[in-house]
Design an enzyme around this catalytic site. Structure first.
Site: not given
Length: 690
Positions: A330, A353, A273
């Protein structure tokens, strides 16, 4: 018919235009400008050419972008000279300098023009002359641009800064890791434009796609899909277990190397991530969209869209698998823009994202979603607001499945998701907590009201905890990787009666995404806790057991569970241990001067009771290593021995720079550090300047 002006040559005045358009860091080889702002070119006329009279000449300029430029798509614009340039459309004005026999032309682009590579052509009564090419970017300095950002210090941070920090670890142990975004390094802008050209929407309808590039909402959504490679030949392949055939995500320290590899050979292996988010930040800033990297600690992955994370256990306290999970952290990005599709109330930061988790409109992408919509629980506002809302504000319920098949809730939390949401502070290396931008204070009346509104027709599960019985975990002070240490679970009974419970205390390796690994410690006992007393259970964690179980994230999840089956009473406490890592000591030998060699020495003490194999140091720095990582490989490093290396490099630009360092080995990964370097001008450069 007017006489054609004979042009000997043209000058795009790259240096002056780059300075006024804040693109001087992109280099001096090409013209790169920002939309909605004038730039100037000079036309040098041939000797003996007639005098240029702006009001009397047939002088039309044509700008075109994309493979199929059309006026209807705003990918082609044709405009004549005016007395002055306009603020809201393509326009141009000109002045004649008799002494230099030249014409200075000021061209202003529309603040709503599509970004990309443009050709510039002069048309004089059908006789066309190419005036070269220029690249047009979004413009956070232009009040009429959708990405306009009022604060200059924020523009410096979110558009121009090529170095940053990405926060990782756990809510109890937050660590900032350095990253080279390098958006102005040679070749990066071309790669960013190639990412747009390789996206499936361009391939299926190039005209429509190029037209849509006027809109930062559209561009950001395309980038969210193209940074990962799940539905296309995007930049990066995600991997969380087997890194055979690629680079471990923890080895990357900058975006440039990844982007260059992608343009040369396709999807790059591997990323997680923080790497996806860092790439998205690099590309966004390169294109002119203000962008920041954001880390959410205790980040929920709500797989069934009910805004709850349901942890399921059997009667013996063993975790049962289901789709929901909570990641230790995250990372995503926020981009700054207006939202005319939602209304002015939702302008500002927008979350997107690029890490592939769930599909949106059939594609692995997420956002952009307005932070204001997330904060207020306005989940009907596109894009993907419910998923992002759950990431920062889902409720957690712990359920035990009885032998009858019935599920009983025994614990839960409304406060464990969405903690210490972090980004690098503007103008410093401090951590800036932006949790309040995503949600109201946990437990507040407003936060609960927003949650209930977001739930719509979902029924909230009742939350309960057996009054008077409390379970908590206490961690040791020094928990460096390689050491042995103890953790403690404490059960306190504030009930009127004594309680007899089965007491389980266990440890498992865990990835940052919440995925549990192998066990590395377990103890249990049946205990009686008299009223008003406590019982303590110790669990010793030894490197001999946890060393082979942990991932490169160096995380261990310790869980304590008490079970009283007679009255179906369960309690749970859980904490994540972030093992401390060894420090890299960086020393610059001598003064850093432009185009002069300087050496950096690096040392790292191996804290493990066993040797490290396949060791290497990698360094990289914008303005220091010519945009390329330098690697030194080392032989095995024995237990409690030092790994040493030195690097020689010649800085290419003066001013403050950051040298990033990464240490990698078979058993220690993700070890990063950095040092600030102030590069001085060389004596010869100073003399030339004088």
């Amino acid at each position: 018919m007017s006489q054609v002006v004979d042009i000997e040559r043209y000058d795009l005045d790259i240096k002056r235009n780059s300075s006024s358009h804040h693109t001087e860091q992109c280099g001096k080889e090409r013209l790169i400008v920002r939309r909605g702002q004038p730039f100037n070119i000079t036309l040098h006329l041939k000797p003996g050419s007639k005098e240029f009279k702006p009001g009397e000449e047939s002088f039309t300029l044509i700008v075109e972008t994309g493979p199929l430029p059309r006026k209807e798509s705003d990918t082609k614009a044709t405009f004549d000279l005016s007395d002055s340039t306009a603020d809201d459309e393509w326009s141009a004005s000109a002045s004649y300098d008799p002494s230099g026999n030249s014409v200075s032309v000021s061209i202003s682009s529309s603040p709503n023009a599509p970004i990309g590579l443009y050709s510039l052509t002069l048309d004089q009564d059908g006789q066309k002359t190419s005036l070269g090419q220029f690249t047009l970017l979004f413009n956070p300095w232009c009040t009429r641009d959708a990405v306009y950002m009022r604060s200059e210090t924020k523009r410096q941070e979110y558009v121009l800064a090529q170095y940053g920090l990405i926060y990782r670890g756990a809510a109890t142990r937050i660590k900032g890791k350095p990253w080279n975004f390098g958006q102005f390094e040679p070749g990066i802008l071309d790669i960013c434009l190639k990412i747009l050209d390789d996206n499936p929407k361009f391939i299926s309808d190039a005209d429509k796609d190029c037209c849509a590039r006027r809109n930062p909402i559209y561009v950001t959504r395309v980038l969210s899909a193209m940074i990962n490679s799940n539905n296309d030949r995007g930049v990066l392949v995600g991997e969380w277990q087997d890194f055979t055939g690629g680079v471990h995500p923890g080895k990357w320290i900058g975006s440039g190397d990844i982007l260059h590899q992608w343009t040369e050979s396709g999807p790059v292996r591997f990323g997680q991530c923080w790497v996806f988010a860092a790439l998205a930040c690099t590309v966004s800033r390169a294109l002119g969209i203000p962008c920041r990297v954001v880390t959410n600690f205790g980040s929920a992955h709500d797989s069934d869209a009910n805004l709850m994370i349901e942890n399921l256990y059997d009667e013996d306290g063993e975790r049962m698998s289901n789709g929901d999970s909570i990641w230790n952290f995250h990372v995503w990005v926020d981009s700054w823009m207006t939202r005319p599709d939602l209304g002015t109330d939702f302008d500002g930061w927008q979350t997107s994202d690029p890490t592939p988790q769930e599909t949106s409109d059939g594609v692995f992408c997420c956002g952009p979603s307005s932070l204001k919509a997330i904060r207020e629980g306005e989940l009907t506002k596109k894009y993907d607001a419910p998923f992002i809302f759950a990431e920062v504000n889902a409720d957690v319920v712990d359920l035990v499945r009885l032998s009858s098949g019935k599920f009983v809730q025994f614990s839960g939390s409304t406060k464990s998701v969405g903690r210490y949401i972090s980004t690098k502070a503007v103008g410093s290396d401090d951590r800036h907590d932006i949790t309040h931008q995503y949600k109201y204070p946990e437990g507040s009346k407003e936060e609960r009201q927003v949650y209930e509104k977001a739930q719509h027709h979902n029924n909230l599960l009742q939350r309960g905890e057996e009054p008077g019985l409390h379970l908590k975990i206490k961690l040791a002070d020094n928990m460096i990787v390689g050491s042995d240490f103890e953790v403690h679970a404490v059960l306190t009974n504030n009930c009127v009666d004594a309680r007899i419970c089965t007491f389980l205390f266990f440890a498992k390796a865990v990835g940052y995404n919440g995925k549990l690994g192998d066990g590395c410690g377990f103890t249990s006992d049946k205990v009686e806790v008299p009223s008003g007393e406590e019982r303590r259970m110790s669990l010793r964690l030894e490197y001999e057991r946890y060393g082979s179980a942990i991932t490169s994230d160096r995380l261990i999840q310790v869980s304590a569970i008490t079970i009283d089956k007679q009255i179906t009473n369960y309690h749970k406490a859980e904490k994540t241990i972030v093992l401390d890592e060894p420090e890299i000591h960086i020393k610059l030998l001598g003064e850093a001067t432009v185009r002069q060699s300087v050496t950096a020495s690096l040392t790292l003490l191996n804290p493990l009771p066993e040797p490290l194999q396949d060791c290497s140091f990698t360094v990289e720095g914008v303005g220091l290593t010519e945009g390329k990582p330098l690697t030194a490989r080392i032989e095995a490093v024995g237990p409690k021995q030092e790994a040493k290396a030195s690097f020689e490099f010649s800085p290419t630009s003066a001013g403050p720079c950051v040298l990033l360092v990464n240490f990698d080995s078979d058993k220690l990964k993700n070890i990063m550090s950095s040092i600030n370097v102030v590069v001085k001008e060389s004596a010869s450069t100073e003399a030339n300047t004088v």
